[in-house]
Design an enzyme around this catalytic site. Structure first.
Site, PDB file in Angstrom:
ATOM      1  N   LYS A 176     132.898  -2.890  25.976  1.00 19.83           N
ATOM      2  CA  LYS A 176     133.038  -1.570  25.708  1.00 19.83           C
ATOM      3  C   LYS A 176     131.760  -0.687  25.850  1.00 19.83           C
ATOM      4  CE  LYS A 176     135.300  -2.492  21.947  1.00 19.83           C
ATOM      5  NZ  LYS A 176     135.893  -2.729  20.563  1.00 19.83           N
ATOM      6  N   THR A 208     137.362   8.994  15.517  1.00 20.93           N
ATOM      7  CA  THR A 208     137.358   7.453  16.184  1.00 20.93           C
ATOM      8  C   THR A 208     137.480   6.458  15.301  1.00 20.93           C
ATOM      9  OG1 THR A 208     134.769   7.955  15.446  1.00 20.93           O
ATOM     10  CG2 THR A 208     135.347   8.682  17.570  1.00 20.93           C
ATOM     11  N   GLY A 210     138.677   3.497  13.596  1.00 19.19           N
ATOM     12  CA  GLY A 210     139.581   2.271  14.128  1.00 19.19           C
ATOM     13  C   GLY A 210     140.091   2.395  15.782  1.00 19.19           C
ATOM     14  N   THR A 211     139.034   2.879  16.418  1.00 17.07           N
ATOM     15  CA  THR A 211     139.338   2.705  17.685  1.00 17.07           C
ATOM     16  C   THR A 211     139.448   1.282  18.535  1.00 17.07           C
ATOM     17  OG1 THR A 211     136.912   3.650  18.152  1.00 17.07           O
ATOM     18  CG2 THR A 211     138.534   5.176  18.395  1.00 17.07           C
ATOM     19  N   GLY A 212     138.309   0.597  17.858  1.00 14.93           N
ATOM     20  CA  GLY A 212     138.339  -0.684  18.415  1.00 14.93           C
ATOM     21  C   GLY A 212     139.244  -1.725  17.858  1.00 14.93           C
ATOM     22  N   CYS A 213     139.677  -1.501  16.575  1.00 16.13           N
ATOM     23  CA  CYS A 213     140.992  -2.201  16.190  1.00 16.13           C
ATOM     24  C   CYS A 213     142.361  -1.889  16.804  1.00 16.13           C
ATOM     25  CB  CYS A 213     141.279  -1.769  14.796  1.00 16.13           C
ATOM     26  SG  CYS A 213     139.800  -2.284  13.469  1.00 16.13           S
TER      27      CYS A 213
END
Length: 271
Positions: A176, A208, A210-213
């Site tokens: 990412k 932004t 929690g975007t990865g989760c």
């Protein structure tokens, strides 16, 4: 397309924007069935993490076992596991009851506010036990730098790091690129067959959290529903982008996304 049963093994976010809470919202919004094995409790808000309480490894395994023996899973997603002992327990349970089920590993290490979410001593366990069984690994660039041991300042280094991580065992690595500078962003899907580039323009927003989760759980949901890795990632990226664009603007730090909508096939751009 089946509904898709997703078992999420991760930490809880008391503010609801990341972790288990974001995972469940994403899976539900995309038509899947989400279940959880909570591996850690956190006290946090949009400004940062203030406290972490680890769940005993044996209890994490018990949560996983009871779900897998009863309802079963079509995909698994791993997020924050906090300690080496929990990582070992989770890997043991997967090998015992869920070997061969598609696994998405989000190597959560540090919160956006800078609080460490994975003990430094646990990195070796993550590499040794979880990377070899991952269908998809989804590191951001700071996480990838820890895993490969060198800096990643540009797209060429991203691909080099993705190749290095692929050698650790995962079937696919989604690098990412959001931490690189500039408004033109790229994520790289690195597999044995080659590298696929997903390009986008940066959204200038503070929403932004929690975007990865959310992205990793959305990918796991797609795999659980029978989509290919490429299709699952394309839909997950479209979903996260829309969730950022329509975010409610809550909190005084990195605010949560708007998880509560579905994604039309017309909103899913293929690379």
């Amino acid at each position: 397309m089946t509904q898709g049963r997703v078992l999420i093994i991760a930490g809880s976010d008391s503010s609801g924007g990341a972790g288990i809470q974001a995972d469940l919202k994403a899976v539900m919004a995309l038509g899947g069935y989400g279940a959880t094995a909570i591996a850690a409790l956190t006290a946090q808000n949009t400004r940062g993490v203030e406290g972490i309480h680890a769940v005993p490894p044996a209890f994490v395994r018990q949560q996983m076992a009871l779900f897998l023996d009863d309802i079963g899973a079509d995909a698994l997603k791993i997020g924050m596991l906090a300690t080496a002992e929990v990582i070992e327990a989770v890997a043991d349970e997967i090998e015992l009851r869920a070997a061969g089920i598609p696994l998405v590993v989000d190597p959560v290490m540090v919160a956006k506010g800078g609080h460490r979410l994975l003990e430094e001593s646990a990195t070796a366990a993550l590499i040794a036990r979880l990377l070899p069984i991952a269908r998809v690994l989804t590191p951001n660039l700071p996480e990838a730098e820890v895993l490969v041991g060198f800096s990643i300042p540009d797209e060429a280094a991203m691909e080099k790091a993705g190749r290095a991580l692929l050698e650790r065992g995962p079937q696919a690595v989604l690098m990412k690129g959001g931490h690189l500078e500039g408004d033109d962003l790229v994520d790289l899907l690195v597999t044995a067959e080659g590298t696929l580039r997903f390009r986008a323009r940066r959204l200038h927003t503070t929403s932004t959290h929690g975007t990865g989760c959310t992205l990793a759980s959305a990918i796991a949901c797609g795999l659980a529903q029978g989509r290919s890795v490429e299709q699952a990632i394309a839909r997950a990226r479209a979903y996260v982008r829309k969730a950022m664009e329509t975010a409610p603007g809550l909190g005084h730090g990195h605010g949560p996304l708007n998880h509560g909508f579905t994604v039309s096939p017309f909103e899913v751009p293929l690379p």
